[in-house]
Write a protein that holds these residues in place. Structure first.
Motif, short mmCIF file in Angstrom:
data_model
loop_
_atom_site.label_atom_id
_atom_site.label_comp_id
_atom_site.label_asym_id
_atom_site.label_seq_id
_atom_site.Cartn_x
_atom_site.Cartn_y
_atom_site.Cartn_z
N MET A 172 -11.66 3.85 -6.32
CA MET A 172 -11.50 5.14 -7.00
C MET A 172 -10.58 5.00 -8.22
N ILE A 173 -9.50 4.26 -8.08
CA ILE A 173 -8.59 4.03 -9.20
C ILE A 173 -9.34 3.32 -10.33
N TYR A 196 0.85 -1.19 0.00
CA TYR A 196 0.00 0.00 0.00
C TYR A 196 0.89 1.24 0.00
N ALA A 223 -9.32 2.46 3.74
CA ALA A 223 -8.71 3.41 2.80
C ALA A 223 -8.22 2.68 1.55
N ALA A 231 -9.63 3.53 -2.05
CA ALA A 231 -8.67 3.99 -3.06
C ALA A 231 -8.68 3.06 -4.28
N ASN A 232 -8.71 1.75 -4.05
CA ASN A 232 -8.76 0.82 -5.18
C ASN A 232 -10.01 1.04 -6.03
N ALA A 264 -6.67 9.97 -5.36
CA ALA A 264 -7.41 8.90 -4.70
C ALA A 264 -6.94 8.66 -3.27
N ILE A 265 -5.64 8.69 -3.06
CA ILE A 265 -5.10 8.35 -1.74
C ILE A 265 -5.58 9.31 -0.65
N TYR A 269 -9.82 7.68 -11.15
CA TYR A 269 -9.09 8.70 -10.40
C TYR A 269 -7.59 8.44 -10.49
N GLU A 320 -3.88 8.25 -8.79
CA GLU A 320 -3.42 7.84 -7.46
C GLU A 320 -3.23 9.03 -6.53
N ALA A 371 -9.42 8.90 -0.15
CA ALA A 371 -9.73 7.62 0.48
C ALA A 371 -9.36 7.63 1.96
N THR A 372 -8.23 8.24 2.30
CA THR A 372 -7.79 8.32 3.68
C THR A 372 -8.80 9.11 4.51
#
Length: 74
Positions: A30-31, A8, A23, A27-28, A40-41, A35, A37, A44-45
């Motif tokens: 969203m990608i 990760y 998260a 994030a996965n 997204a990160i 989105y 990276e 997502a966080t």
């Protein structure tokens, strides 16, 4: 490449396990939706932290149980 609890982004390193797991999940997704990276990160966080504030113990346990089952290959 999808992230996992073993692989990760460094920025998730110090998060609590349930928040980190959520998260990564967010994030996965969203990608997958297109989105980048870099966007997204942090999104997502933030969403994972908010989810944890509002999640019941059962929701958290279920998320972590799912992770345990995945590790065992069930």
């Amino acid at each position: 490449m999808p992230w996992s609890m073993k692989d990760y982004p460094q920025s998730l390193k110090n998060l609590e396990e349930p928040v980190k797991k959520k998260a990564i999940e967010i994030a996965n997704a969203m990608i997958d939706e297109g989105y980048e990276e870099g966007r997204a990160i942090p999104i997502a966080t933030s969403q994972a932290k908010e989810w944890k504030k509002n999640a019941s113990k059962e929701e958290i346990d279920q998320l972590m149980k799912h992770d345990d089952e995945t590790k065992r290959g069930n």
